[in-house]
Scaffold this active site. Structure first.
Site, PDB file in Angstrom:
ATOM      1  N   SER A  40       0.818  -1.212   0.000  1.00  0.00           N
ATOM      2  CA  SER A  40       0.000   0.000   0.000  1.00  0.00           C
ATOM      3  C   SER A  40       0.851   1.261   0.000  1.00  0.00           C
ATOM      4  O   SER A  40       0.396   2.322  -0.431  1.00  0.00           O
ATOM      5  CB  SER A  40      -0.923   0.006   1.219  1.00  0.00           C
ATOM      6  OG  SER A  40      -0.169  -0.150   2.417  1.00  0.00           O
ATOM      7  N   GLY A  77      -1.985  -4.440   1.354  1.00  0.00           N
ATOM      8  CA  GLY A  77      -2.042  -5.671   2.127  1.00  0.00           C
ATOM      9  C   GLY A  77      -1.148  -6.780   1.617  1.00  0.00           C
ATOM     10  O   GLY A  77      -1.116  -7.867   2.204  1.00  0.00           O
ATOM     11  N   ASN A 105       3.889  -5.742   5.457  1.00  0.00           N
ATOM     12  CA  ASN A 105       2.706  -6.510   5.866  1.00  0.00           C
ATOM     13  C   ASN A 105       3.077  -7.852   6.486  1.00  0.00           C
ATOM     14  O   ASN A 105       2.341  -8.367   7.342  1.00  0.00           O
ATOM     15  CB  ASN A 105       1.769  -6.708   4.672  1.00  0.00           C
ATOM     16  CG  ASN A 105       1.116  -5.408   4.252  1.00  0.00           C
ATOM     17  OD1 ASN A 105       0.554  -4.681   5.069  1.00  0.00           O
ATOM     18  ND2 ASN A 105       1.199  -5.075   2.970  1.00  0.00           N
ATOM     19  N   ASP A 186      -4.157   6.619  10.601  1.00  0.00           N
ATOM     20  CA  ASP A 186      -3.794   5.283  11.093  1.00  0.00           C
ATOM     21  C   ASP A 186      -2.363   5.216  11.608  1.00  0.00           C
ATOM     22  O   ASP A 186      -1.953   4.230  12.228  1.00  0.00           O
ATOM     23  CB  ASP A 186      -4.019   4.213  10.029  1.00  0.00           C
ATOM     24  CG  ASP A 186      -3.177   4.414   8.766  1.00  0.00           C
ATOM     25  OD1 ASP A 186      -2.276   5.274   8.759  1.00  0.00           O
ATOM     26  OD2 ASP A 186      -3.426   3.702   7.771  1.00  0.00           O
ATOM     27  N   HIS A 189       0.371   4.919   7.245  1.00  0.00           N
ATOM     28  CA  HIS A 189       0.495   5.300   5.840  1.00  0.00           C
ATOM     29  C   HIS A 189       0.773   6.797   5.709  1.00  0.00           C
ATOM     30  O   HIS A 189       0.072   7.609   6.334  1.00  0.00           O
ATOM     31  CB  HIS A 189      -0.783   4.946   5.075  1.00  0.00           C
ATOM     32  CG  HIS A 189      -1.042   3.476   5.003  1.00  0.00           C
ATOM     33  ND1 HIS A 189      -1.808   2.821   5.957  1.00  0.00           N
ATOM     34  CD2 HIS A 189      -0.642   2.543   4.113  1.00  0.00           C
ATOM     35  CE1 HIS A 189      -1.859   1.532   5.638  1.00  0.00           C
ATOM     36  NE2 HIS A 189      -1.165   1.342   4.535  1.00  0.00           N
TER      37      HIS A 189
END
Length: 220
Positions: A40, A77, A105, A186, A189
């Site tokens: 991502s 992901g 991830n 979050d 990111h």
């Protein structure tokens, strides 16, 4: 021979010579095609269109007079196992170089570092055999995962960077990680400003990658 006729004749001759010369002019080299294979962080999760890593990087290169076609092969992901499974079809368009950004991830899911390293080694082995220059970006484990995991995970990237002929960028989130002003809500990111910092810091190594790829194209 009238003056008008002489003028028209000279113009036709000039046009003919121009067309003839153009026919023998070397074709302009196409931009270097770079495959950005990642997560991502490459794909642009949560970002407004046009602010993701690949778009900002391509624009930064163009601002310096460097034409490059950067293919966004980031998948939110995705793990190193996923990156390995889609490697062959990701290379189907024959990129000149690869930016490899995988592993975050794996860490977030607690994948054993030995598995992460095995998958990354398989990807780098394939790229090396195909003589594709690589910019390999590293990742750091979150410190709350325990000292043993952190030590094992963090050592993967520098070890592989010594094993393969890559250009190594030790930490893809350098200058951005843990800074609330440069990350989305979050905390994982980067926001557009964070991506801009990443691009600015990694740009010198991307230019090295392009130089390496261009040299390989001239001397296959």
């Amino acid at each position: 021979m009238t003056g008008r006729f002489k003028f028209l004749l000279s113009m036709l001759l000039a046009l003919s010579l121009t067309a003839f010369a153009a026919g023998f002019a070397p074709a302009q080299a196409r931009p270097v095609k770079i495959l950005a294979l990642g997560t991502s962080l490459t794909q642009g999760y949560g970002l407004p269109p046009g602010t993701e890593f690949t778009t900002q990087l391509q624009a930064a290169l163009k601002a310096q007079g460097i034409e490059a076609d950067i293919v966004n092969a980031g998948v939110s992901g995705d793990t190193t196992a996923g990156g390995l499974s889609r490697l062959d079809w990701s290379l189907a368009d024959h990129p000149d170089a690869v930016i490899l950004e995988l592993g975050s991830n794996d860490m977030l899911r607690g994948v054993p570092p030995s598995e992460t390293e095995k998958n990354l080694r398989a990807i780098l082995t394939k790229l090396s055999k195909d003589h594709i220059p690589v910019l390999f970006t590293g990742m750091h484990a979150q410190r709350n995962l325990g000292a043993d995991y952190v030590k094992q995970f963090d050592s993967i990237y520098p070890r592989l960077a010594k094993e393969f002929p890559v250009i190594f960028y030790p930490f893809v989130l350098d200058g951005v990680a843990l800074n609330p002003k440069l990350n989305q809500a979050d905390g994982l990111h980067p926001n557009p400003a964070g991506v801009k910092i990443i691009v600015k810091r990694i740009l010198p190594d991307v230019k090295k990658l392009i130089a390496k790829a261009s040299a390989a194209k001239k001397d296959p």
